[in-house]
Motif scaffolding. Sequence first.
Motif, short mmCIF file in Angstrom:
data_model
loop_
_atom_site.label_atom_id
_atom_site.label_comp_id
_atom_site.label_asym_id
_atom_site.label_seq_id
_atom_site.Cartn_x
_atom_site.Cartn_y
_atom_site.Cartn_z
N ARG B 274 0.84 -1.06 0.04
CA ARG B 274 -0.05 -0.09 -0.11
C ARG B 274 1.14 1.12 -0.14
O ARG B 274 0.73 2.18 -0.61
N PHE B 275 1.86 1.02 0.95
CA PHE B 275 2.85 2.37 0.72
C PHE B 275 3.32 2.65 -0.59
O PHE B 275 3.23 3.94 -1.07
N SER B 276 3.65 1.73 -1.53
CA SER B 276 4.38 1.91 -2.41
C SER B 276 3.24 2.38 -3.52
O SER B 276 3.60 3.03 -4.50
N GLU B 277 1.94 2.07 -3.42
CA GLU B 277 0.81 2.46 -4.26
C GLU B 277 0.83 3.86 -3.96
O GLU B 277 0.55 4.74 -4.96
N LEU B 278 0.47 4.34 -2.58
CA LEU B 278 0.34 5.88 -2.42
C LEU B 278 1.81 6.44 -2.85
O LEU B 278 1.46 7.66 -3.47
N ARG B 279 2.82 5.95 -2.63
CA ARG B 279 3.86 6.84 -3.17
C ARG B 279 4.02 7.06 -4.58
O ARG B 279 4.26 8.18 -4.91
N HIS B 280 3.72 6.05 -5.12
CA HIS B 280 3.54 5.89 -6.78
C HIS B 280 2.52 6.87 -7.01
O HIS B 280 2.83 7.83 -7.94
N HIS B 281 1.55 7.02 -6.58
CA HIS B 281 0.37 8.09 -6.93
C HIS B 281 0.84 9.54 -6.67
O HIS B 281 0.87 10.30 -7.61
N VAL B 282 1.32 9.69 -5.62
CA VAL B 282 1.76 11.05 -5.08
C VAL B 282 2.94 11.35 -6.18
O VAL B 282 3.18 12.60 -6.33
N TYR B 283 3.91 10.41 -6.54
CA TYR B 283 5.03 10.68 -7.11
C TYR B 283 4.51 11.45 -8.44
O TYR B 283 4.82 12.21 -9.14
N GLU B 284 3.38 10.61 -9.13
CA GLU B 284 3.07 10.86 -10.44
C GLU B 284 2.16 12.32 -10.44
O GLU B 284 2.58 12.96 -11.49
N GLN B 285 1.74 12.61 -9.33
CA GLN B 285 0.93 13.85 -9.27
C GLN B 285 2.02 14.99 -9.28
O GLN B 285 1.89 15.94 -9.78
N ILE B 286 3.09 14.69 -8.35
CA ILE B 286 4.10 15.74 -8.43
C ILE B 286 4.67 16.02 -9.67
O ILE B 286 5.07 17.01 -10.04
N GLN B 287 5.21 14.96 -10.30
CA GLN B 287 5.74 15.00 -11.73
C GLN B 287 4.66 15.76 -12.54
O GLN B 287 5.30 16.59 -13.35
N LEU B 288 3.55 15.62 -12.54
CA LEU B 288 2.65 16.17 -13.24
C LEU B 288 2.61 17.65 -12.88
O LEU B 288 2.78 18.59 -13.86
N ALA B 289 2.49 18.09 -11.72
CA ALA B 289 2.85 19.37 -11.44
C ALA B 289 3.86 20.01 -11.84
O ALA B 289 3.99 21.28 -12.44
N LYS B 290 5.05 19.34 -11.70
CA LYS B 290 6.49 19.82 -12.46
C LYS B 290 6.18 20.07 -13.88
O LYS B 290 7.00 21.18 -14.37
N LYS B 291 5.59 19.35 -14.54
CA LYS B 291 5.34 19.60 -16.16
C LYS B 291 4.35 20.63 -16.35
O LYS B 291 4.25 20.94 -17.31
N GLY B 292 3.95 21.38 -15.30
CA GLY B 292 3.02 22.68 -15.55
C GLY B 292 1.66 22.11 -15.72
O GLY B 292 0.78 22.86 -16.20
N PHE B 293 1.19 21.03 -15.44
CA PHE B 293 -0.34 20.64 -15.40
C PHE B 293 -1.17 21.43 -14.35
O PHE B 293 -0.56 21.53 -13.26
N ARG B 294 -2.15 21.96 -15.06
CA ARG B 294 -2.90 22.73 -14.13
C ARG B 294 -4.24 21.99 -13.89
O ARG B 294 -4.99 21.90 -14.85
N PRO B 295 -4.73 21.85 -12.57
CA PRO B 295 -5.79 21.11 -12.21
C PRO B 295 -7.02 21.68 -12.82
O PRO B 295 -8.02 21.28 -13.28
N GLU B 296 -6.87 23.16 -12.78
CA GLU B 296 -8.13 24.12 -13.31
C GLU B 296 -8.62 23.81 -14.63
O GLU B 296 -9.45 23.64 -15.24
N ASP B 297 -7.49 23.27 -15.64
CA ASP B 297 -7.58 23.24 -17.09
C ASP B 297 -8.26 21.71 -17.02
O ASP B 297 -8.95 21.71 -18.06
N ALA B 298 -7.80 20.86 -16.14
CA ALA B 298 -8.37 19.55 -16.36
C ALA B 298 -9.99 19.54 -15.82
O ALA B 298 -10.81 18.96 -16.65
#
Lengths: 257, 304
Positions: B274-298
Motif C-alpha cells: 500500500r505504501f508503494s501504491e500511495l507513494r507511486h500516486h503522489v509521485y505521479e501527481q508531483i511529476q505532473l505538477a512539475k510539468k506544468g499540469f494545471r488542475p483547473e484546466d483538467a
Amino acid sequence: MTYIRTVLHIIALPLILLAIWFVTTLGETSFFVPTPQVLVETFTETWTSERFVSDVFPSLGRLMIGIALSILIGIVGGLLIGSFRWLRALLEPTLEFFRAIPPPVLIPVIMLLIGIGDEMKVSVIVLGAVWPILLNTIEGVRSMDEVLADTSRTYGMNKINSIRYLILPSAMPQIMAGIRQSLSIALILMVISEMFASTEGLGFAIVQFQRSFAIPEMWSGIVLLGLLGVVLSFIFQLAERWILGWYHGLREIEQAA
Amino acid sequence: MTSEHSQPTNKVISQSSVQDTPDGRIPVGKTMPGEQPMLSVQNLKKVYHTDGGDIEAVRNLTFDLPKGQLACLVGPSGSGKTTLLKCISGLMAPTEGEVTLHGEKVTGPPKSMAVVFQEYGRSLFPWLRVAENVELPLKNQGMDKTARREVVAEALEAVGLSHVPKSYPWQLSGGMQQRVAIARAVAYKPEVLLMDEPFAAVDAQTRADLEDLVRGIWKKLGVSVLFVTHDIDESVYLGERVIILSSSPTIIQEDLLVDLPDERDQLETRSSQRFSELRHHVYEQIQLAKKGFRPEDAVANANA
C-alpha cells in the motif's frame, strides 16, 4: 607551558623597546629625553602623591561617566533608531552630519553653552564616543536574523522580552565592536577636554609640565595615559569574553566546519 | 521496480472535490461543513508586489484541518509551501481569503500555534542554552519557575535530550538542534503544530528517527500537525492525509487519504504494498505538477 608562552608574548616587545631605550640613552645628556631610570623615578614621585587624587582621580571619573553615558545613549538610541524605519530615514542624514564634526572644535561652543566644569568635559567625551556605539547598534538591530525574528513572533514574545532576549543579544557582537572603538576615542577626548580652561586632570597636568619645562614629568604623564589605555582594553576584553562567550564559540564551530 | 509500476490493488482515495471559488472551478481540499474544524483555510491567495510586477505565489487554497489530524502538505519546489505556512501561522497576511482557527480569523501569530522551521540553526537562540531555549516561550507567558522547570524537563525527555540541557544549541548536531526546536514547540503545548520542511537539512538516518519522533509526539499530545515537505516518501509515511499542491500559482491538486495502518514502522510500512501504491500516486501527481499540469484546466476539460 602555554601560560608561560602567553606571558612571554605579552612582555617580549615592551622589554625589547625598553632595552633599546636604555642603550640609546646611555650617556645621553639631552634635556628632553630622560633615561628609563629617571622616568621610573619621576613616575612614582609624580603619580603616587597627591597628584593621584587631584588629577588622575577626576580624569578617571569623567572618563568612566563619559563612557557609561556613551554606552547608554548609544544602545538606547540605536535600539530605537534601528527598530523604526521611519525614524532611521528621518535621522540618518543628520546623524552623519554631526558624526563628521570633530568634537574638539565644539569645545569653545560647549564652554559658552554649559560652562567649563565637569559637564563640559563629559559632554565632549560623549559627543565623540557615542557614535561608534550608536551606529553599530543600529546596524546590529537591522541585521537581525529573519527566522529568529519569526520564531519570536510565533511564540508571541512581548516587547520587553523581545528586547531582552532577542534584539539586544543579537546585536551584541556589533555593539561590543562599537564600544571597543569608543574606548580609545573617549580616552583621547578626556585628555583634550582637559587642555581647555582646566585646573586639574591628566591633560591639564601634562600641558602644565610641558609649559614649565618639567620634561620627565611630562613624559611620565604620557606613559600613564598609555598604561590607562592598556588597562581599559584589558577590562574590555574580560567583559567581552563574558558577554560574548556564545558568539566566539559559535564562530569557532562555524569556521571548523 | 516492477511492483511500483503495477496496477494498484486498491484505488487511492481522493478527498478533494471541485468547487466554485472566486478563482473559477478548481479542486479544493477536504472541508468539513457543519462541524467546526480546528483550522480552516478558505480561498487563500497571496500575491507579492515587487518592483518587477506582481507575483502570484498562491492562487486559491481551501482545506480544513480537523482536531488531532496529522496532514502533510507536499508539492514541487517553488510551489508556495512556505508562503502558505507563513499565512497560516499569521506571520504574513494573505492577499485574499482567510485562515480561521476555532472559527476565529488569524491576523497575527495565534497563541495556540507553534511553528518548527527548517533552519534549526537560525531558529534557536544561540546565546541561550538548550533548556533556556525551551523555557523562553513559557517565561514569556508568565509561567512560574517551578512549573517551567518541570515542563522543560518533560519536553527534553520527550525528544531524548535530557542529557544536554546546559549545552548551547550550536554545540549539538543538526538533528539534535531540530529536536531542541521540537521540544520547545512541545513545551509550549500548542493545539496546532506547523512544521516547515523541518528535516530537509538533516541526514537520512537522522531523518528517519525524527519522523518517528514526530509521529510519537503527535499521538501522545493529540495535537493537530500540518507538516510541509518536498519529500514524497516522508509525506506518505508520516501523514494520515497528504495534500498535494500544484506548481505556482498554487492550488490544491489533490487531497489524498493515507489508509496505512496507524502503527507505522520505518521498515515494514515503507516496504508494504500500500505504501508503494500511495507513494507511486503522489509521485505521479508531483511529476505532473512539475510539468506544468494545471488542475483547473483538467476541470475545465472535463466539463467541456
